[in-house]
Write an enzyme that holds these catalytic residues in place. Structure first.
Site, short mmCIF file in Angstrom:
data_model
loop_
_atom_site.label_atom_id
_atom_site.label_comp_id
_atom_site.label_asym_id
_atom_site.label_seq_id
_atom_site.Cartn_x
_atom_site.Cartn_y
_atom_site.Cartn_z
N LYS A 43 43.23 -22.12 19.74
CA LYS A 43 43.58 -23.53 20.19
C LYS A 43 43.99 -23.46 21.78
O LYS A 43 44.11 -24.42 22.43
CB LYS A 43 44.70 -24.22 19.51
CG LYS A 43 44.37 -24.07 18.01
CD LYS A 43 43.44 -25.26 17.76
CE LYS A 43 43.05 -25.73 16.27
NZ LYS A 43 41.96 -26.70 16.22
N SER A 274 45.50 -18.67 8.25
CA SER A 274 44.27 -19.36 8.40
C SER A 274 43.32 -18.31 8.41
O SER A 274 42.24 -18.39 8.03
CB SER A 274 44.15 -20.44 9.49
OG SER A 274 44.11 -19.70 10.76
#
Length: 455
Positions: A43, A274
Protein backbone atom coordinates in the site's frame (compact mmCIF):
# COMPACT_ATOMS: atom_id res chain seq x y z
CA UNK A 1 26.20 5.73 -6.41
CA UNK A 2 24.42 8.51 -4.55
CA UNK A 3 22.33 7.51 -1.56
CA UNK A 4 18.58 8.27 -1.69
CA UNK A 5 17.61 11.49 0.06
CA UNK A 6 13.99 10.52 0.82
CA UNK A 7 12.48 7.28 2.05
CA UNK A 8 9.70 7.80 -0.50
CA UNK A 9 12.16 7.05 -3.31
CA UNK A 10 12.54 3.54 -1.88
CA UNK A 11 8.91 2.64 -2.59
CA UNK A 12 8.61 -0.04 -5.28
CA UNK A 13 11.18 -2.18 -7.10
CA UNK A 14 10.64 -4.92 -4.53
CA UNK A 15 12.41 -8.29 -5.02
CA UNK A 16 10.94 -11.52 -6.37
CA UNK A 17 11.48 -14.85 -4.60
CA UNK A 18 10.76 -18.36 -5.86
CA UNK A 19 9.32 -20.63 -3.18
CA UNK A 20 11.05 -24.01 -3.16
CA UNK A 21 10.01 -25.55 0.16
CA UNK A 22 6.27 -25.97 -0.55
CA UNK A 23 4.39 -28.55 -2.59
CA UNK A 24 3.54 -26.55 -5.71
CA UNK A 25 2.52 -29.51 -7.86
CA UNK A 26 3.90 -29.15 -11.41
CA UNK A 27 4.14 -25.36 -11.09
CA UNK A 28 6.79 -22.86 -10.07
CA UNK A 29 5.50 -20.34 -7.53
CA UNK A 30 7.02 -16.89 -7.09
CA UNK A 31 6.22 -14.21 -4.50
CA UNK A 32 6.86 -10.50 -4.93
CA UNK A 33 8.10 -9.21 -1.57
CA UNK A 34 5.98 -6.11 -1.09
CA UNK A 35 6.80 -6.30 2.62
CA UNK A 36 10.16 -4.79 1.62
CA UNK A 37 8.61 -1.39 0.92
CA UNK A 38 9.66 1.20 3.54
CA UNK A 39 6.23 1.23 5.18
CA UNK A 40 6.14 -2.56 5.13
CA UNK A 41 3.39 -3.17 2.57
CA UNK A 42 2.20 -2.94 -1.02
CA UNK A 43 0.00 0.00 0.00
CA UNK A 44 3.01 2.34 0.06
CA UNK A 45 2.71 2.43 -3.74
CA UNK A 46 -0.97 3.37 -3.57
CA UNK A 47 -0.53 5.98 -0.84
CA UNK A 48 2.22 7.80 -2.71
CA UNK A 49 0.29 7.69 -5.99
CA UNK A 50 -2.96 9.00 -4.49
CA UNK A 51 -1.30 11.84 -2.59
CA UNK A 52 0.84 12.93 -5.52
CA UNK A 53 -2.16 12.82 -7.86
CA UNK A 54 -4.13 15.00 -5.43
CA UNK A 55 -1.23 17.44 -5.27
CA UNK A 56 -1.02 17.65 -9.06
CA UNK A 57 -4.77 18.31 -9.27
CA UNK A 58 -4.54 21.06 -6.64
CA UNK A 59 -6.74 19.20 -4.14
CA UNK A 60 -4.03 19.11 -1.46
CA UNK A 61 -2.51 22.34 -0.20
CA UNK A 62 0.51 22.53 2.13
CA UNK A 63 -0.46 21.58 5.68
CA UNK A 64 -3.86 20.19 4.64
CA UNK A 65 -5.74 17.41 6.43
CA UNK A 66 -6.19 14.00 4.78
CA UNK A 67 -8.98 11.69 5.98
CA UNK A 68 -9.26 8.03 5.03
CA UNK A 69 -10.94 4.76 5.98
CA UNK A 70 -8.49 1.87 6.13
CA UNK A 71 -8.05 -1.65 7.46
CA UNK A 72 -4.44 -0.77 8.17
CA UNK A 73 -1.85 -0.92 5.44
CA UNK A 74 -3.18 1.92 3.28
CA UNK A 75 -3.23 3.94 6.48
CA UNK A 76 0.39 3.08 7.17
CA UNK A 77 1.39 4.07 3.65
CA UNK A 78 -0.55 7.32 3.93
CA UNK A 79 0.98 8.03 7.34
CA UNK A 80 4.48 7.50 5.94
CA UNK A 81 3.89 9.80 2.96
CA UNK A 82 1.91 12.40 4.93
CA UNK A 83 4.65 12.63 7.56
CA UNK A 84 7.28 13.22 4.87
CA UNK A 85 5.15 15.82 3.09
CA UNK A 86 3.80 17.63 6.17
CA UNK A 87 0.10 16.73 6.01
CA UNK A 88 -2.19 16.05 8.97
CA UNK A 89 -3.74 12.59 8.68
CA UNK A 90 -6.92 11.27 10.32
CA UNK A 91 -7.67 7.57 9.87
CA UNK A 92 -10.87 5.67 10.64
CA UNK A 93 -10.07 2.00 11.20
CA UNK A 94 -12.14 -1.08 12.19
CA UNK A 95 -11.49 -2.35 15.68
CA UNK A 96 -10.17 -5.76 14.53
CA UNK A 97 -6.93 -4.12 13.39
CA UNK A 98 -3.84 -5.45 15.16
CA UNK A 99 -2.36 -3.35 17.96
CA UNK A 100 0.98 -3.24 16.17
CA UNK A 101 -0.61 -1.41 13.23
CA UNK A 102 -2.30 1.11 15.52
CA UNK A 103 0.94 1.74 17.43
CA UNK A 104 2.79 2.16 14.12
CA UNK A 105 0.19 4.62 12.81
CA UNK A 106 0.32 6.75 15.93
CA UNK A 107 4.11 6.67 15.97
CA UNK A 108 4.02 8.19 12.48
CA UNK A 109 1.80 10.99 13.77
CA UNK A 110 -1.56 9.84 12.43
CA UNK A 111 -4.75 10.36 14.42
CA UNK A 112 -6.53 7.01 14.73
CA UNK A 113 -10.29 6.72 15.26
CA UNK A 114 -11.49 3.17 15.98
CA UNK A 115 -14.91 2.05 14.83
CA UNK A 116 -16.88 -1.19 14.74
CA UNK A 117 -15.81 -4.12 12.57
CA UNK A 118 -19.09 -6.01 13.00
CA UNK A 119 -21.28 -3.74 10.85
CA UNK A 120 -21.76 -3.57 7.08
CA UNK A 121 -21.67 -0.82 4.51
CA UNK A 122 -24.55 1.60 5.07
CA UNK A 123 -24.31 1.49 8.87
CA UNK A 124 -23.18 4.85 10.35
CA UNK A 125 -20.35 3.11 12.23
CA UNK A 126 -19.05 1.29 9.15
CA UNK A 127 -15.53 2.59 8.72
CA UNK A 128 -15.96 3.96 5.20
CA UNK A 129 -19.26 5.70 5.97
CA UNK A 130 -17.76 7.10 9.17
CA UNK A 131 -14.72 8.53 7.35
CA UNK A 132 -16.80 10.04 4.56
CA UNK A 133 -19.13 11.69 7.08
CA UNK A 134 -16.14 13.02 9.01
CA UNK A 135 -14.59 14.47 5.85
CA UNK A 136 -17.84 16.21 4.89
CA UNK A 137 -17.96 17.82 8.34
CA UNK A 138 -14.54 19.41 7.75
CA UNK A 139 -14.68 21.47 4.52
CA UNK A 140 -10.92 21.92 4.31
CA UNK A 141 -10.20 18.16 4.64
CA UNK A 142 -9.45 15.91 1.67
CA UNK A 143 -11.12 12.48 1.72
CA UNK A 144 -8.67 10.35 -0.23
CA UNK A 145 -11.20 7.49 -0.72
CA UNK A 146 -8.99 4.60 -1.81
CA UNK A 147 -12.07 2.57 -2.77
CA UNK A 148 -13.02 4.99 -5.56
CA UNK A 149 -9.74 6.76 -6.28
CA UNK A 150 -8.46 5.96 -9.82
CA UNK A 151 -4.89 6.64 -8.70
CA UNK A 152 -5.10 3.43 -6.63
CA UNK A 153 -5.17 0.92 -9.53
CA UNK A 154 -3.04 3.24 -11.63
CA UNK A 155 -0.17 2.76 -9.16
CA UNK A 156 -0.17 -0.98 -9.90
CA UNK A 157 -0.63 -0.49 -13.64
CA UNK A 158 2.40 1.80 -13.74
CA UNK A 159 4.71 0.10 -11.23
CA UNK A 160 3.75 -3.28 -9.75
CA UNK A 161 2.68 -4.83 -13.05
CA UNK A 162 5.72 -3.81 -15.12
CA UNK A 163 8.10 -4.84 -12.34
CA UNK A 164 6.50 -8.28 -12.01
CA UNK A 165 6.47 -8.79 -15.80
CA UNK A 166 10.19 -8.01 -16.06
CA UNK A 167 11.15 -10.09 -13.02
CA UNK A 168 9.23 -13.10 -14.34
CA UNK A 169 11.09 -12.85 -17.66
CA UNK A 170 7.80 -12.01 -19.37
CA UNK A 171 6.41 -15.47 -18.62
CA UNK A 172 3.44 -15.30 -16.25
CA UNK A 173 0.72 -17.92 -16.53
CA UNK A 174 -1.26 -16.90 -13.46
CA UNK A 175 -1.35 -14.17 -10.84
CA UNK A 176 -2.99 -14.78 -7.44
CA UNK A 177 -4.38 -11.67 -5.75
CA UNK A 178 -6.67 -10.65 -2.94
CA UNK A 179 -9.19 -7.84 -3.06
CA UNK A 180 -9.72 -5.14 -0.46
CA UNK A 181 -10.11 -1.81 -2.20
CA UNK A 182 -9.74 -3.60 -5.54
CA UNK A 183 -6.82 -1.50 -6.71
CA UNK A 184 -4.28 -4.32 -6.98
CA UNK A 185 -6.57 -6.50 -9.08
CA UNK A 186 -7.76 -3.55 -11.13
CA UNK A 187 -4.28 -2.30 -11.95
CA UNK A 188 -2.63 -5.68 -12.55
CA UNK A 189 -5.53 -6.98 -14.64
CA UNK A 190 -5.36 -3.90 -16.86
CA UNK A 191 -1.58 -4.21 -17.26
CA UNK A 192 -1.58 -7.92 -18.07
CA UNK A 193 -4.49 -7.46 -20.48
CA UNK A 194 -2.09 -5.25 -22.44
CA UNK A 195 1.05 -7.39 -22.31
CA UNK A 196 -0.21 -10.95 -21.74
CA UNK A 197 -3.96 -11.42 -22.27
CA UNK A 198 -3.70 -15.18 -21.63
CA UNK A 199 -2.46 -14.66 -18.06
CA UNK A 200 -5.09 -15.99 -15.65
CA UNK A 201 -6.05 -14.21 -12.47
CA UNK A 202 -6.90 -16.17 -9.34
CA UNK A 203 -8.84 -14.62 -6.44
CA UNK A 204 -7.75 -15.43 -2.90
CA UNK A 205 -10.63 -14.47 -0.62
CA UNK A 206 -11.23 -14.92 3.12
CA UNK A 207 -14.15 -17.18 4.04
CA UNK A 208 -16.99 -14.84 4.93
CA UNK A 209 -16.22 -12.35 2.17
CA UNK A 210 -18.79 -12.18 -0.65
CA UNK A 211 -16.27 -11.95 -3.49
CA UNK A 212 -15.77 -15.69 -4.10
CA UNK A 213 -19.52 -16.11 -4.58
CA UNK A 214 -19.56 -13.08 -6.87
CA UNK A 215 -16.85 -14.58 -9.10
CA UNK A 216 -18.28 -18.08 -9.14
CA UNK A 217 -22.01 -17.32 -9.37
CA UNK A 218 -22.34 -13.67 -10.31
CA UNK A 219 -24.32 -12.90 -7.15
CA UNK A 220 -23.84 -13.09 -3.40
CA UNK A 221 -25.65 -13.19 -0.10
CA UNK A 222 -24.92 -11.67 3.27
CA UNK A 223 -21.28 -11.39 4.29
CA UNK A 224 -19.88 -13.30 7.23
CA UNK A 225 -16.90 -12.39 9.39
CA UNK A 226 -13.19 -13.11 9.15
CA UNK A 227 -10.03 -12.28 11.09
CA UNK A 228 -7.64 -11.82 8.16
CA UNK A 229 -6.90 -8.12 7.77
CA UNK A 230 -6.83 -6.04 4.61
CA UNK A 231 -8.68 -8.21 2.09
CA UNK A 232 -12.21 -9.52 1.66
CA UNK A 233 -15.32 -7.37 1.36
CA UNK A 234 -19.06 -7.26 1.96
CA UNK A 235 -19.60 -5.42 -1.35
CA UNK A 236 -18.03 -5.45 -4.83
CA UNK A 237 -15.33 -2.74 -4.94
CA UNK A 238 -15.77 -0.56 -8.03
CA UNK A 239 -12.02 -0.46 -8.71
CA UNK A 240 -11.72 -4.24 -9.00
CA UNK A 241 -11.79 -5.81 -12.47
CA UNK A 242 -12.93 -9.44 -12.25
CA UNK A 243 -13.13 -10.09 -16.00
CA UNK A 244 -9.80 -11.95 -16.07
CA UNK A 245 -10.41 -13.88 -12.82
CA UNK A 246 -10.75 -17.54 -13.78
CA UNK A 247 -10.63 -19.16 -10.34
CA UNK A 248 -11.60 -18.11 -6.81
CA UNK A 249 -10.74 -19.78 -3.52
CA UNK A 250 -12.39 -19.06 -0.17
CA UNK A 251 -9.66 -19.49 2.44
CA UNK A 252 -10.41 -20.00 6.13
CA UNK A 253 -8.66 -17.91 8.78
CA UNK A 254 -7.05 -21.07 10.13
CA UNK A 255 -5.59 -21.98 6.71
CA UNK A 256 -4.43 -18.42 6.06
CA UNK A 257 -2.64 -18.15 9.40
CA UNK A 258 -1.11 -21.61 9.06
CA UNK A 259 0.21 -20.76 5.57
CA UNK A 260 1.76 -17.51 6.78
CA UNK A 261 3.41 -19.32 9.67
CA UNK A 262 4.69 -22.01 7.27
CA UNK A 263 6.07 -19.29 4.99
CA UNK A 264 8.18 -18.00 7.88
CA UNK A 265 9.25 -21.46 9.05
CA UNK A 266 10.05 -22.91 5.62
CA UNK A 267 11.19 -19.91 3.57
CA UNK A 268 12.17 -17.35 6.21
CA UNK A 269 9.64 -14.76 5.00
CA UNK A 270 7.74 -12.91 7.74
CA UNK A 271 4.41 -12.10 6.09
CA UNK A 272 1.01 -10.85 7.18
CA UNK A 273 -2.39 -12.51 7.33
CA UNK A 274 -3.53 -11.49 3.83
CA UNK A 275 -0.31 -12.97 2.44
CA UNK A 276 -1.24 -16.25 4.12
CA UNK A 277 -4.57 -16.16 2.31
CA UNK A 278 -2.86 -15.53 -1.05
CA UNK A 279 -0.28 -18.25 -0.45
CA UNK A 280 -2.92 -20.81 0.54
CA UNK A 281 -4.94 -20.05 -2.60
CA UNK A 282 -1.82 -20.10 -4.79
CA UNK A 283 -0.85 -23.53 -3.46
CA UNK A 284 -4.34 -24.88 -4.14
CA UNK A 285 -4.22 -23.52 -7.66
CA UNK A 286 -0.72 -24.92 -8.32
CA UNK A 287 -1.55 -28.36 -6.93
CA UNK A 288 -4.68 -28.53 -9.10
CA UNK A 289 -2.75 -28.02 -12.36
CA UNK A 290 -1.90 -30.87 -14.73
CA UNK A 291 0.88 -29.06 -16.59
CA UNK A 292 3.72 -26.75 -15.52
CA UNK A 293 2.85 -23.10 -15.00
CA UNK A 294 4.67 -20.04 -13.73
CA UNK A 295 2.53 -18.55 -10.98
CA UNK A 296 3.07 -15.28 -9.13
CA UNK A 297 1.54 -13.88 -5.97
CA UNK A 298 2.32 -11.18 -3.43
CA UNK A 299 3.66 -10.92 0.10
CA UNK A 300 1.38 -7.97 0.73
CA UNK A 301 2.82 -6.84 4.05
CA UNK A 302 5.13 -7.77 6.89
CA UNK A 303 4.16 -10.18 9.63
CA UNK A 304 5.73 -7.97 12.29
CA UNK A 305 2.32 -6.27 12.52
CA UNK A 306 0.72 -9.54 13.62
CA UNK A 307 3.13 -10.92 16.20
CA UNK A 308 0.54 -10.56 18.98
CA UNK A 309 -2.09 -12.30 16.88
CA UNK A 310 -1.50 -15.01 14.29
CA UNK A 311 2.11 -15.64 15.39
CA UNK A 312 0.93 -16.02 19.01
CA UNK A 313 -0.17 -19.58 19.79
CA UNK A 314 -2.27 -18.44 22.74
CA UNK A 315 -4.18 -15.89 20.67
CA UNK A 316 -4.92 -18.63 18.13
CA UNK A 317 -6.04 -20.89 20.96
CA UNK A 318 -8.32 -18.20 22.41
CA UNK A 319 -9.82 -17.66 18.94
CA UNK A 320 -10.49 -21.37 18.51
CA UNK A 321 -8.13 -21.58 15.53
CA UNK A 322 -5.92 -24.27 17.02
CA UNK A 323 -7.11 -27.08 19.26
CA UNK A 324 -5.69 -29.01 22.18
CA UNK A 325 -6.63 -32.58 23.02
CA UNK A 326 -9.95 -32.56 24.91
CA UNK A 327 -9.49 -33.73 28.51
CA UNK A 328 -13.08 -33.42 29.72
CA UNK A 329 -12.34 -31.50 32.93
CA UNK A 330 -11.30 -28.04 34.12
CA UNK A 331 -7.89 -28.38 32.47
CA UNK A 332 -9.66 -27.66 29.16
CA UNK A 333 -10.35 -24.11 30.42
CA UNK A 334 -6.76 -23.27 31.41
CA UNK A 335 -5.31 -21.16 28.61
CA UNK A 336 -1.81 -20.74 30.04
CA UNK A 337 -0.93 -24.16 31.43
CA UNK A 338 1.94 -24.50 33.84
CA UNK A 339 2.91 -27.87 32.37
CA UNK A 340 3.54 -26.01 29.08
CA UNK A 341 5.66 -23.42 30.92
CA UNK A 342 3.12 -20.82 29.86
CA UNK A 343 2.10 -19.53 33.29
CA UNK A 344 3.34 -16.07 34.21
CA UNK A 345 4.41 -16.39 37.85
CA UNK A 346 6.81 -15.09 40.50
CA UNK A 347 8.76 -16.68 43.31
CA UNK A 348 8.55 -15.62 46.97
CA UNK A 349 12.02 -14.04 46.69
CA UNK A 350 11.24 -11.87 43.68
CA UNK A 351 10.82 -8.18 44.42
CA UNK A 352 7.52 -6.37 44.10
CA UNK A 353 9.13 -4.39 41.27
CA UNK A 354 9.54 -7.64 39.33
CA UNK A 355 5.95 -8.65 40.10
CA UNK A 356 4.56 -5.28 39.02
CA UNK A 357 6.59 -5.34 35.80
CA UNK A 358 5.24 -8.79 34.89
CA UNK A 359 1.66 -7.71 35.58
CA UNK A 360 2.06 -4.76 33.23
CA UNK A 361 3.97 -6.65 30.55
CA UNK A 362 1.38 -9.41 30.30
CA UNK A 363 -1.67 -7.25 31.14
CA UNK A 364 -2.76 -9.39 34.08
CA UNK A 365 -3.92 -8.51 37.58
CA UNK A 366 -2.75 -11.51 39.61
CA UNK A 367 0.28 -13.78 39.75
CA UNK A 368 0.65 -17.23 41.28
CA UNK A 369 3.64 -17.45 43.61
CA UNK A 370 5.52 -20.67 42.97
CA UNK A 371 8.38 -22.31 44.81
CA UNK A 372 9.82 -25.43 43.14
CA UNK A 373 6.64 -25.63 41.03
CA UNK A 374 4.44 -25.71 44.13
CA UNK A 375 1.90 -22.98 44.83
CA UNK A 376 2.75 -21.09 48.03
CA UNK A 377 0.61 -17.99 47.53
CA UNK A 378 -0.97 -15.55 45.13
CA UNK A 379 -0.23 -11.87 44.58
CA UNK A 380 -2.83 -9.56 43.06
CA UNK A 381 -2.97 -5.83 42.45
CA UNK A 382 -4.74 -5.25 45.76
CA UNK A 383 -1.96 -7.05 47.67
CA UNK A 384 0.58 -4.98 45.78
CA UNK A 385 -1.23 -1.72 46.48
CA UNK A 386 -1.59 -2.42 50.19
CA UNK A 387 2.07 -3.33 50.50
CA UNK A 388 3.36 -0.37 48.53
CA UNK A 389 1.47 2.26 50.50
CA UNK A 390 2.99 1.05 53.79
CA UNK A 391 6.68 1.24 52.95
CA UNK A 392 9.17 3.97 52.06
CA UNK A 393 10.96 1.65 49.59
CA UNK A 394 7.99 -0.49 48.66
CA UNK A 395 9.05 -2.07 45.38
CA UNK A 396 12.26 -3.43 46.90
CA UNK A 397 10.23 -5.64 49.25
CA UNK A 398 9.93 -9.35 48.57
CA UNK A 399 6.82 -11.01 47.20
CA UNK A 400 6.63 -13.24 50.28
CA UNK A 401 5.94 -10.15 52.39
CA UNK A 402 2.93 -9.07 50.32
CA UNK A 403 1.36 -12.25 48.92
CA UNK A 404 -1.79 -13.94 50.17
CA UNK A 405 -0.87 -17.31 51.62
CA UNK A 406 -4.37 -18.65 52.14
CA UNK A 407 -5.27 -19.57 48.59
CA UNK A 408 -8.48 -21.37 47.76
CA UNK A 409 -7.78 -24.00 45.14
CA UNK A 410 -9.91 -26.23 42.94
CA UNK A 411 -9.07 -29.76 41.90
CA UNK A 412 -9.05 -30.14 38.13
CA UNK A 413 -11.85 -32.70 38.57
CA UNK A 414 -14.17 -30.14 40.22
CA UNK A 415 -17.47 -29.23 38.60
CA UNK A 416 -18.20 -26.15 36.51
CA UNK A 417 -20.64 -25.07 39.23
CA UNK A 418 -17.77 -25.07 41.73
CA UNK A 419 -15.74 -22.98 39.29
CA UNK A 420 -18.50 -20.40 38.90
CA UNK A 421 -18.98 -20.32 42.67
CA UNK A 422 -15.29 -19.38 43.00
CA UNK A 423 -15.89 -16.43 40.67
CA UNK A 424 -18.99 -15.44 42.64
CA UNK A 425 -16.78 -15.08 45.72
CA UNK A 426 -14.50 -12.72 43.81
CA UNK A 427 -11.58 -15.13 43.43
CA UNK A 428 -9.59 -16.32 40.46
CA UNK A 429 -9.73 -20.09 40.08
CA UNK A 430 -6.44 -21.77 41.03
CA UNK A 431 -6.43 -25.29 39.58
CA UNK A 432 -4.34 -28.04 41.15
CA UNK A 433 -3.68 -31.75 40.91
CA UNK A 434 -3.07 -32.68 44.53
CA UNK A 435 -0.30 -30.28 45.56
CA UNK A 436 0.82 -29.68 41.95
CA UNK A 437 -0.12 -26.35 40.41
CA UNK A 438 -1.75 -26.62 36.95
CA UNK A 439 -2.74 -23.03 36.15
CA UNK A 440 -5.32 -20.28 36.60
CA UNK A 441 -8.78 -19.98 35.11
CA UNK A 442 -10.21 -16.49 34.70
CA UNK A 443 -13.69 -15.37 33.70
CA UNK A 444 -12.28 -14.54 30.25
CA UNK A 445 -11.03 -18.12 29.87
CA UNK A 446 -14.52 -19.44 30.61
CA UNK A 447 -16.19 -17.01 28.20
CA UNK A 448 -13.74 -17.97 25.44
CA UNK A 449 -14.37 -21.65 26.09
CA UNK A 450 -18.14 -21.19 25.99
CA UNK A 451 -17.95 -19.09 22.83
CA UNK A 452 -16.23 -21.91 20.96
CA UNK A 453 -18.12 -24.86 22.42
CA UNK A 454 -21.58 -23.25 22.18
CA UNK A 455 -20.96 -22.19 18.56
Amino acid sequence: MAAPTSVLSLIGNTPLLELTQFDTGPCRLFVKLENQNPGGSIKDRVALAMIEEAEQQGRLKPGATIIEATAGNTGLGLALVAAQKGYRLVLVVPDKMSREKIFHLRALGAEVLLTRSDVAKGHPDYYQDYAQRLAHSQPDAYYIDQFNNPANPLAHYRSTGPELWRQMDEQVDAVVVGVGSGGTLGGLARYFADVSPDTEFVLADPQGSILTDYVQRGDYGEAGSWRVEGIGEDFVPPLADFRQVRHAYAISDADAFASARDLLRLEGVLAGSSSGTLLSAALRYCQAQSEPKRVATLVCDSGNKYLSKMFNDYWLLEQGLIQRPHLGDLRDLITYRHDDRATVAVTPDDTLAVAHARMRLYDISQLPVLENDHLVGILDEWDLLNSVKQDSRPFARRVRDAMSRHVQTLAYTASHDALLSTFDRGHVAVIVDGDRFLGLITRTDVLNHWRHTLN
